[in-house]
Every structure is written in structure tokens, then in C-alpha cells.
Motif scaffolding. Sequence first.
Motif, PDB file in Angstrom:
ATOM      1  N   ARG A  45       0.828  -1.206   0.000  1.00  0.00           N
ATOM      2  CA  ARG A  45       0.000   0.000   0.000  1.00  0.00           C
ATOM      3  C   ARG A  45       0.868   1.265   0.000  1.00  0.00           C
ATOM      4  O   ARG A  45       0.520   2.260  -0.639  1.00  0.00           O
ATOM      5  N   MET A  46       1.980   1.233   0.714  1.00  0.00           N
ATOM      6  CA  MET A  46       2.873   2.397   0.702  1.00  0.00           C
ATOM      7  C   MET A  46       3.538   2.559  -0.658  1.00  0.00           C
ATOM      8  O   MET A  46       3.763   3.685  -1.119  1.00  0.00           O
ATOM      9  N   ILE A  47       3.845   1.456  -1.324  1.00  0.00           N
ATOM     10  CA  ILE A  47       4.405   1.540  -2.670  1.00  0.00           C
ATOM     11  C   ILE A  47       3.432   2.248  -3.607  1.00  0.00           C
ATOM     12  O   ILE A  47       3.826   3.064  -4.437  1.00  0.00           O
ATOM     13  N   LEU A  48       2.144   1.949  -3.434  1.00  0.00           N
ATOM     14  CA  LEU A  48       1.111   2.500  -4.318  1.00  0.00           C
ATOM     15  C   LEU A  48       0.543   3.828  -3.839  1.00  0.00           C
ATOM     16  O   LEU A  48      -0.427   4.329  -4.407  1.00  0.00           O
ATOM     17  N   GLY A  49       1.101   4.405  -2.777  1.00  0.00           N
ATOM     18  CA  GLY A  49       0.648   5.700  -2.301  1.00  0.00           C
ATOM     19  C   GLY A  49      -0.656   5.659  -1.544  1.00  0.00           C
ATOM     20  O   GLY A  49      -1.235   6.709  -1.254  1.00  0.00           O
ATOM     21  N   LEU A  50      -1.156   4.459  -1.196  1.00  0.00           N
ATOM     22  CA  LEU A  50      -2.393   4.368  -0.422  1.00  0.00           C
ATOM     23  C   LEU A  50      -2.159   4.730   1.036  1.00  0.00           C
ATOM     24  O   LEU A  50      -3.071   5.203   1.711  1.00  0.00           O
ATOM     25  N   LEU A  78      -2.885  -5.435  -8.356  1.00  0.00           N
ATOM     26  CA  LEU A  78      -4.014  -6.193  -7.840  1.00  0.00           C
ATOM     27  C   LEU A  78      -3.812  -6.309  -6.340  1.00  0.00           C
ATOM     28  O   LEU A  78      -2.977  -7.083  -5.879  1.00  0.00           O
ATOM     29  N   ILE A  79      -4.540  -5.504  -5.582  1.00  0.00           N
ATOM     30  CA  ILE A  79      -4.446  -5.531  -4.124  1.00  0.00           C
ATOM     31  C   ILE A  79      -5.710  -6.125  -3.516  1.00  0.00           C
ATOM     32  O   ILE A  79      -5.650  -6.937  -2.602  1.00  0.00           O
ATOM     33  N   ASP A  80      -6.865  -5.727  -4.030  1.00  0.00           N
ATOM     34  CA  ASP A  80      -8.135  -6.231  -3.529  1.00  0.00           C
ATOM     35  C   ASP A  80      -9.041  -6.486  -4.722  1.00  0.00           C
ATOM     36  O   ASP A  80      -9.592  -5.566  -5.312  1.00  0.00           O
ATOM     37  N   ALA A  81      -9.190  -7.777  -5.074  1.00  0.00           N
ATOM     38  CA  ALA A  81      -9.987  -8.120  -6.245  1.00  0.00           C
ATOM     39  C   ALA A  81     -11.469  -7.814  -6.046  1.00  0.00           C
ATOM     40  O   ALA A  81     -12.225  -7.757  -7.016  1.00  0.00           O
ATOM     41  N   LYS A  82     -11.899  -7.622  -4.797  1.00  0.00           N
ATOM     42  CA  LYS A  82     -13.311  -7.352  -4.522  1.00  0.00           C
ATOM     43  C   LYS A  82     -13.666  -5.878  -4.687  1.00  0.00           C
ATOM     44  O   LYS A  82     -14.828  -5.513  -4.502  1.00  0.00           O
ATOM     45  N   ALA A 389      -1.659  -3.874  12.216  1.00  0.00           N
ATOM     46  CA  ALA A 389      -2.471  -2.681  12.451  1.00  0.00           C
ATOM     47  C   ALA A 389      -3.932  -3.023  12.326  1.00  0.00           C
ATOM     48  O   ALA A 389      -4.300  -4.073  11.831  1.00  0.00           O
ATOM     49  N   PRO A 390      -4.847  -2.133  12.754  1.00  0.00           N
ATOM     50  CA  PRO A 390      -6.280  -2.392  12.636  1.00  0.00           C
ATOM     51  C   PRO A 390      -6.667  -2.644  11.187  1.00  0.00           C
ATOM     52  O   PRO A 390      -6.020  -2.186  10.265  1.00  0.00           O
ATOM     53  N   ALA A 391      -7.755  -3.373  11.013  1.00  0.00           N
ATOM     54  CA  ALA A 391      -8.128  -3.819   9.680  1.00  0.00           C
ATOM     55  C   ALA A 391      -9.034  -2.816   8.988  1.00  0.00           C
ATOM     56  O   ALA A 391      -9.887  -2.199   9.576  1.00  0.00           O
ATOM     57  N   ALA A 392      -8.824  -2.701   7.697  1.00  0.00           N
ATOM     58  CA  ALA A 392      -9.725  -1.998   6.802  1.00  0.00           C
ATOM     59  C   ALA A 392      -9.319  -2.404   5.419  1.00  0.00           C
ATOM     60  O   ALA A 392      -8.212  -2.840   5.206  1.00  0.00           O
ATOM     61  N   SER A 393     -10.140  -2.283   4.437  1.00  0.00           N
ATOM     62  CA  SER A 393      -9.800  -2.707   3.091  1.00  0.00           C
ATOM     63  C   SER A 393      -9.751  -1.501   2.187  1.00  0.00           C
ATOM     64  O   SER A 393     -10.414  -0.505   2.403  1.00  0.00           O
ATOM     65  N   ALA A 394      -8.932  -1.634   1.148  1.00  0.00           N
ATOM     66  CA  ALA A 394      -8.843  -0.579   0.160  1.00  0.00           C
ATOM     67  C   ALA A 394      -8.505  -1.202  -1.160  1.00  0.00           C
ATOM     68  O   ALA A 394      -7.953  -2.277  -1.231  1.00  0.00           O
ATOM     69  N   ALA A 399      -6.425   2.668 -12.182  1.00  0.00           N
ATOM     70  CA  ALA A 399      -6.904   4.046 -12.115  1.00  0.00           C
ATOM     71  C   ALA A 399      -6.239   4.772 -10.964  1.00  0.00           C
ATOM     72  O   ALA A 399      -5.715   4.154 -10.050  1.00  0.00           O
ATOM     73  N   PRO A 400      -6.219   6.118 -10.997  1.00  0.00           N
ATOM     74  CA  PRO A 400      -5.650   6.857  -9.860  1.00  0.00           C
ATOM     75  C   PRO A 400      -6.291   6.398  -8.574  1.00  0.00           C
ATOM     76  O   PRO A 400      -7.500   6.238  -8.484  1.00  0.00           O
ATOM     77  N   VAL A 401      -5.469   6.200  -7.569  1.00  0.00           N
ATOM     78  CA  VAL A 401      -5.925   5.556  -6.339  1.00  0.00           C
ATOM     79  C   VAL A 401      -6.210   6.587  -5.272  1.00  0.00           C
ATOM     80  O   VAL A 401      -5.405   7.462  -5.007  1.00  0.00           O
TER      81      VAL A 401
END
Length: 411
Positions: A45-50, A78-82, A389-394, A399-401
Motif C-alpha cells: 500500500r505504501m508503494i502505491l501511495g495508499l 491487484l491488491i483487492d480483487a473485490k 495494524a487495525p483492519a480496513a480494506s482498500a 486508475a488513480p488511487v
Amino acid sequence: MIEAVGLTKRYGDKTAVYNLSFQVRPGAVTGFLGPNGSGKSTTMRMILGLDNPTSGRVTIGGYPYRKLPNAPRQVGALIDAKAVHGGRSARNHLLSLAQLSGIPARRVDEVLGVVGLQDVARKRSKGFSLGMGQRLGIAAALLGDPQVLLFDEPVNGLDPEGILWVRNLMKALAAEGRTVFVSSHLMSEMALTADHLIVIGRGQLLADMSVKDFISANSADFARVRTPDTEPQLREKLTIALTEAGGQVLPEQDGALRVMGLALPRISDLAHEAGVRLWELSPHQASLEEAYMRMTQGVVDYRSTADQKAGLQQPLPPGAQPPMPVPGQGQPGWYAPPPPQHAAPHPGGTPANPYGGPGAAPRPPAGPALQGQAPGQPPSGAPAAPAAAPAASAAASPAPVTDPTTSEDAR
């Protein structure tokens, strides 16, 4: 090329990644391995700027992701296919991403064909199976024909044919000179796909080397020797001869011998000199899974214990009555709250943080779910052992993230 230098990410007093430095070079498939909670997802996520790193930096081609011109044309992920609107068809999902990045519409049909979804392109994605969702996520990553690709568990939910397809796709992309970074827990698949490995544990770097070097550095090859089962005295005689020659001999559960420190021709000569017949003399080279388990055994936070069914089935003492049945127990919708969790007392009166941190108490020896310490300790003033760390999805797509969350599951 992806380059991380001193990458650190903290969420309050929790450290997901600590002082992580590595390079992912083009022309090879680089596997990204580590136990659950080791910080793999946080790193990607840090690589992708999230997520923004607490300290350190990570760049792609010398630039942070957010400063790349038209990033989706250079980086696919491909981080979250959902992360797909269920009401959209596969084609419309990809078409919306293409329009945001200035990608021609014809490219949408091309990638749908690459991932094998051309026949269901106009079906809504909410009806897709897990494997179909993975294929759609891979199509989104390939949409901009990028030079850098990141995949988090790309074979999740795929059948054997799909797994083989992903393996060949990764190799083909790397053979074209692209940078391919793949996170996975399937050791057998990584052994067949990856050329290089980056292994982390509790947010810290454990290994950065080729697959071959990783297996050699974290395993011991041995020879498997078997003598006639009907003549146990021959096995004892051979054990003595091999030990006197400097070998290390261990018995196997099936009656064979594991011999280390001696080459196969030497073992054969010693057996011949001792007058011992051999039924088996074969080499054994450790697998990637064996080497990985040896490397990470001290940084696994969650361990299973033996099923203690016997302890739940002890006979009642004389005169004791069986417990009264609970009304509704075993019926649909019945729920029993879990027992309360009691933290180990801290000498100063503050509950101990089992993962470490500033002022944390030592990890208690009991508790099979939290064993082992990280191989290296951070310098003074930094947390003793990184944690999840606490959970959350992204979502991460070509596309720009954008990401409204402030924390996530550091896998």
C-alpha cells in the motif's frame, strides 16, 4: 524498479513496518513472503501511495507513486480483487478505469481476452466467483500495459488451470523486462514462479536473495538411507560406521536413516566396507516451504495448539451430576459469548502490550499463539517488535488511487 529505503509505518503505538529497505528489479519475478501480520500488505500500500510512510521512502522508477505522470500507464496492481462495483459488468468496470486514464476502449477487450473473461464481459460482477473476480482484478492491473506490476495473492480462488495460467503470465511479463512483484502464501507456487525473494517478519527484512540461495541458506540437504527391515542389526552397524566417519545420523519414523555431512558415494563405500546391504540411498533437497518455515519460525504470531478434546471428555467424579442443558443450545441462531480475555498483569499496573512497543512488558512465556521473537531488535526508542495494524480494506487498480481509510490490516 521499485526501491524502498528505511521504510517505516506506525499506527499509534503499533508498528507495522520497521526500517525496511529493498529493491525490486525488472526482468524477474520477485516473490514477497512473510507470515500473516508481517506487514506485506502495508508495504504494498505504501508503494502505491495508499498509505504514507511514517519515515523512509519508496519510489517507482525514482519517483513516488503520486508523482508519476499518468501512474496507471506505468504501474498496475491487484491488491483487492473485490474492489469492484457489483452492479457493473466486467467490461464497464474496465471501461470506466480506461476512461479515467486516457486508455483506448479497444484495450478493454484485449485484456478481457487475455484473462479469459470475454464470454462474461457483459455480466454483472456481483455474480462472479472468487476466481473470476481474481481474473478481473488482473485484467485491471494489465489495462494500462504498465512496466511495473504488483500482485497480492493473485492465484487466490483459481483452479489448477488458472494457477498455471497466472504462473506463465508472471514469467512472460518478467521476460519482457517488466518489474513483477508478487505476494503469496503458496510456497509451492512461489518455488515455480519466483526468481528472487524478499522475506519479511514483523515488519523487518529477513532475506533478500534468489530462490536457490534462500533454500541453501535456510535448509540442510541430507541423504536418505534404508537397510533391510528384517535385519535391524544392519541399521545399527551402519549407523556406527557413518558416525565414526563424521556423519550425523538421525532415525526416520519409517525406519530409514537421515544422514548429513557425508556425500552419497562416501555413504555407499562405508556401507560396502561394513558389509551392509542398502535398500535405499537417495538425496533429499529441501523445498522452498521447508526453508521458509525454518526462516520464519521465530516470527510467527499465531500458532495452533493440539485439539484438547480428551480434556473435555473426562469422566465425571462420583456423585457429580452432568450439567443442565442450556435452552436453545445447538439450535439455529444460538450464540454463546466468548470467555473474557485477561491480559497478563504488568509490574507497573498497566496491561502489557503482547506485541511490544515503547514501555511494553516482556512477552509472557505462556500462550501458544504468541511465541518467538524477531531476529533483530530495533534501536533504542523504537518498538521492540512490529505488529499488525487495525483492519480496513482498500482497492488498488490501474486508475488513480484514492483511499479514505487511515489504517489497514498489516498482513
